[in-house]
Design a protein around this motif. Structure first.
Motif, short mmCIF file in Angstrom:
data_model
loop_
_atom_site.label_atom_id
_atom_site.label_comp_id
_atom_site.label_asym_id
_atom_site.label_seq_id
_atom_site.Cartn_x
_atom_site.Cartn_y
_atom_site.Cartn_z
N HIS A 147 -5.67 12.19 -3.79
CA HIS A 147 -7.14 12.29 -3.73
C HIS A 147 -7.63 12.49 -2.29
O HIS A 147 -8.84 12.39 -2.04
N ALA A 191 -7.55 3.55 3.64
CA ALA A 191 -6.81 2.86 2.59
C ALA A 191 -6.15 1.59 3.11
O ALA A 191 -6.20 0.53 2.47
N SER A 221 -5.49 1.66 -13.76
CA SER A 221 -5.84 1.14 -12.44
C SER A 221 -6.20 -0.34 -12.50
O SER A 221 -5.86 -1.14 -11.60
N TYR A 258 -15.22 -1.00 -7.49
CA TYR A 258 -14.76 0.34 -7.12
C TYR A 258 -15.09 1.37 -8.20
O TYR A 258 -15.41 2.52 -7.92
N TRP A 312 -13.81 5.20 -4.11
CA TRP A 312 -12.71 6.07 -3.68
C TRP A 312 -12.96 7.54 -4.07
O TRP A 312 -12.08 8.38 -3.86
N GLU A 336 -17.69 4.23 -7.61
CA GLU A 336 -16.78 5.33 -7.28
C GLU A 336 -16.51 5.36 -5.77
O GLU A 336 -16.62 6.39 -5.09
N ILE A 362 -7.43 10.71 0.42
CA ILE A 362 -8.07 9.53 1.04
C ILE A 362 -7.36 9.21 2.35
O ILE A 362 -6.12 9.19 2.41
N ASN A 389 -3.49 7.87 -3.27
CA ASN A 389 -4.44 8.13 -2.19
C ASN A 389 -4.23 9.52 -1.59
O ASN A 389 -5.20 10.22 -1.27
N ASN A 402 0.83 -1.20 0.00
CA ASN A 402 0.00 0.00 0.00
C ASN A 402 0.86 1.26 0.00
O ASN A 402 0.57 2.24 -0.70
#
Length: 348
Positions: free
Chosen positions: A33, A40, A112, A98, A104, A102, A35, A30, A22
């Motif tokens: 955006h 995550a 992706s 996902y 995320w 949407e 996040i 992430n 990750n």
């Protein structure tokens, strides 16, 4: 089928892989955006657990279908197919989910889909290789150990069989000699019986021993040769020249008796042409038993028990080979003397 026994791998390894993957592959996107890292990491942990638990099922299935060492190739093929199909299907399905929801906060790009599908293989393949390597090692070790145990049992069985052959063979020849003396010289036959009792006591004492000292064998062969001289007189002569440093070394019991008996059996022995037998050692601490060669004109029936037993014993004990040489005038057998430490090492 044995259990995978991978508790620590599942409790520690998989979460660690989740954290590393990750951080390396998804954290920059992430952060871009905005996040939450905890969100995550939590989602990544669930994904990693899902991937690995399904991959684990494939390992278990493959081992159940192809459990043996000889089935390694089909087992690996089944695992590879399982990993490939299940990983691709679940990753594509998850990324699609996902994408349409949407989850995320943004739609998934084509990149992706590729990244999320291929990255798991970077971790599942090495982990699966570790599992398989451990499995192969344990199988190989179990097979090797079982083979060694069977080998030892077979060798012990053969050695016991050889020892069982020697005693009756020795007794038969001794009784044959006694039978001749009874008619020729009854008093000498009586003394022969007394000497035979002493000699056979040694045979019984060493019956359960794989090895005895050369010194004990030499004491025995002197007593045994005394029995021969009671029958043959000066027609048979024995010379012993063994270095003192060799007397503590080891030799299979009755080796010398079998060689001396073999020499007497196959050669003529006359007062004017005696059979000369010598037992000596060389600087390399090898034992040599030689006798002059005067073959009997009438061939003596023989099943080869003497020499066959000696060579077989050394072979079964994993020792250097007995060397037999013959010229026009002499017959010689080289017997390797055994060190106790080397014998113990070879049988552990």
């Amino acid at each position: 089928m044995e259990k995978l026994n991978d508790r620590w791998m599942r409790l520690v390894g998989v979460p660690l892989i989740c954290l590393v993957s990750n951080f390396i592959f998804f954290q920059p996107a992430n952060d871009a955006h905005h996040i939450s890292r905890w969100v995550a990491l939590s989602a990544s942990l669930v994904e990693c657990l899902l991937i690995w638990e399904i991959a684990r099922l494939g390992i278990i299935r493959a081992r159940r279908h192809h459990p043996t060492l000889k089935q390694t190739t089909p087992r690996i093929i089944e695992q590879v197919l399982w990993f490939s199909v299940t990983t691709v299907v679940q990753r594509l399905a998850l990324v699609y989910l996902y994408d349409v929801t949407e989850f995320w906060g943004y739609p998934m790009t084509e990149r992706s889909y590729w990244v999320n599908t291929l990255i798991p293989f970077l971790f599942t393949v090495p982990l699966a290789a570790i599992y398989e390597a451990r499995y192969l090692y344990r199988q190989w070790w179990a097979t090797y150990y079982e083979a060694e145990q069977l080998k030892k049992q077979a060798l012990q069985s053969q050695l016991d069989s050889l020892k069982a052959q020697i005693n009756p063979h020795f007794l038969f020849n001794s009784l044959s000699t006694l039978s001749s003396l009874v008619s020729e010289n009854p008093k000498q036959a009586e003394r022969f019986i007394e000497e035979l009792a002493l000699v056979y006591r040694y045979v019984l004492q060493t019956n359960e021993q794989a090895l005895t000292t050369l010194d004990s064998e030499l004491q025995f062969i002197r007593a045994y040769f005394h029995l021969l001289q009671m029958r043959f007189g000066r027609s048979v002569e024995l010379y012993i020249a063994v270095d003192e440093s060799c007397r503590s070394l080891l030799i299979p019991p009755l080796t010398l008796q079998l060689l001396v008996e073999n020499a007497v059996k196959h050669n003529t022995a006359l007062p004017n042409r005696p059979l000369l037998i010598s037992i000596d050692t060389d600087p390399d601490r090898r034992l040599f038993v030689r006798n002059t060669l005067h073959k009997k004109q009438i061939r003596v029936p023989s099943n080869g028990t003497g020499l066959a037993n000696i060579t077989a014993k050394y072979r079964l004990m994993g020792q250097p080979a007995v060397v037999i040489e013959q010229t026009d005038t002499h017959f010689q057998v080289m017997i390797p003397l055994i060190h106790q430490t080397r014998y113990d090492y070879a049988h552990h």
